[in-house]
Write a protein that holds these residues in place. Sequence first.
Motif, PDB file in Angstrom:
ATOM      1  N   GLU A   1       0.833  -1.321   0.075  1.00  0.00           N
ATOM      2  CA  GLU A   1       0.239   0.055  -0.198  1.00  0.00           C
ATOM      3  C   GLU A   1       0.908   1.350   0.045  1.00  0.00           C
ATOM      4  OE1 GLU A   1      -2.883  -0.049   3.218  1.00  0.00           O
ATOM      5  OE2 GLU A   1      -3.618  -2.097   2.573  1.00  0.00           O
ATOM      6  N   GLY A   2       0.426   2.302  -0.859  1.00  0.00           N
ATOM      7  CA  GLY A   2       1.114   3.661  -0.672  1.00  0.00           C
ATOM      8  C   GLY A   2       1.457   4.108  -2.105  1.00  0.00           C
ATOM      9  N   GLY A   3       1.603   5.318  -2.287  1.00  0.00           N
ATOM     10  CA  GLY A   3       1.962   5.832  -3.698  1.00  0.00           C
ATOM     11  C   GLY A   3       3.271   6.218  -3.603  1.00  0.00           C
ATOM     12  N   MET A   4       3.734   7.636  -3.882  1.00  0.00           N
ATOM     13  CA  MET A   4       5.014   8.068  -4.184  1.00  0.00           C
ATOM     14  C   MET A   4       5.994   7.657  -2.995  1.00  0.00           C
ATOM     15  SD  MET A   4       4.834  11.874  -6.089  1.00  0.00           S
ATOM     16  CE  MET A   4       3.016  12.222  -4.756  1.00  0.00           C
ATOM     17  N   ALA A   5       5.647   7.671  -1.691  1.00  0.00           N
ATOM     18  CA  ALA A   5       6.471   7.141  -0.704  1.00  0.00           C
ATOM     19  C   ALA A   5       7.016   5.888  -0.771  1.00  0.00           C
ATOM     20  CB  ALA A   5       5.571   7.339   0.813  1.00  0.00           C
ATOM     21  N   MET A   6       6.385   5.169  -1.619  1.00  0.00           N
ATOM     22  CA  MET A   6       6.668   3.607  -1.572  1.00  0.00           C
ATOM     23  C   MET A   6       7.500   3.417  -2.868  1.00  0.00           C
ATOM     24  SD  MET A   6       5.921   1.889   0.804  1.00  0.00           S
ATOM     25  CE  MET A   6       5.717   2.920   2.117  1.00  0.00           C
ATOM     26  N   VAL A   7       8.076   4.551  -3.746  1.00  0.00           N
ATOM     27  CA  VAL A   7       8.629   4.044  -4.814  1.00  0.00           C
ATOM     28  C   VAL A   7      10.617   3.494  -4.573  1.00  0.00           C
ATOM     29  CG1 VAL A   7      10.162   5.695  -6.678  1.00  0.00           C
ATOM     30  CG2 VAL A   7       7.849   5.977  -6.327  1.00  0.00           C
ATOM     31  N   PRO A   8      11.105   4.009  -3.425  1.00  0.00           N
ATOM     32  CA  PRO A   8      12.276   3.115  -3.193  1.00  0.00           C
ATOM     33  C   PRO A   8      11.855   1.596  -2.974  1.00  0.00           C
ATOM     34  CG  PRO A   8      12.239   5.327  -2.018  1.00  0.00           C
ATOM     35  CD  PRO A   8      10.718   4.925  -2.371  1.00  0.00           C
ATOM     36  N   GLU A   9      10.950   1.330  -2.279  1.00  0.00           N
ATOM     37  CA  GLU A   9      10.646  -0.149  -1.776  1.00  0.00           C
ATOM     38  C   GLU A   9      10.334  -0.914  -3.128  1.00  0.00           C
ATOM     39  OE1 GLU A   9       9.796   2.349   0.053  1.00  0.00           O
ATOM     40  OE2 GLU A   9      10.794   1.858   1.799  1.00  0.00           O
TER      41      GLU A   9
END
Length: 266
Positions: A116-124
């Motif tokens: 779950e999550g948008g931009m914040a999850m890009v590195p993951e």
Amino acid sequence: QKRIRVPHLQKMKETGEKWAMLTAYDMYAAEIFDEAGIPCLLVGDSAGNNVYGFETTVPVTVDHLVPLCRAVTSAAKHAMVVADLPFGSYQASPQQALATATRFMKEGMAHAVKLEGGMAMVPEVELLVRAGIPVMGHIGFTPQSEHVLGGYRVQGRGAGADRLLEDAIALQEAGCFAVVMEMVPAPAAKRVTEALRIPTVGIGAGPDCDAQVLVWQDMAGLRGGRAPRFVKKYLDMRTDLGNAARAYAGEVASGAFPAAEHSFEE
Ligand code: KIV
Ligand code: NA
């Protein structure tokens, strides 16, 4: 037919063929939905409120889901099995996300993971994809954050629609193979679906997504009480199963069961 993989789902986006996804948490559900031709099964953290009896998905752990995932993959011959990464098992760092996703791919025998999550999850997302793990995104209403979002609420209204699109594009560029959109206005979901190369999977996101997903106990009418607006009940399993249990108990009480045909001779 072989195992459904990312390119099959991508192809359906390109040909405009819509597909259905269901959750599954055990062998029989997996077997039945697989035989019904459902191309993608989700071992959702919705197991929290559909298997484990919790009120939310927040208490769900990796240890709760890994055995369910293993059961689903073992039973599903064709479907692609996607495992949900539970709350707290991936947000700390890309390294934590990789360690958790690796457990699901190895022990859970998943074919992909969802987070779950948008931009914040890009590195993951970038690290998982680089490691060879297909990732499904999940934006709009994200149940793991329900305490921040203030309960089950529609997301992406008004200015939120732009944010939804930015999140979706960020996930696509990070390498996600699909994005779930939960409880967003139909026009916002349509806009995202038209903007993305990858498939969108809607739940409470209107008719224009490339695919739809439902929790199977909702779709089959197993759950009690009022279902959310986005649920359609294709079966009244709760009533049917309750009636079956009452019929069985009645026949045990009356002596009608077991009959001679259920009994062994000397
Ligand atoms: O856990 C779940 O079942 C989900 C779907 C509703 C998308 O995340
Ligand atoms: Na979920």
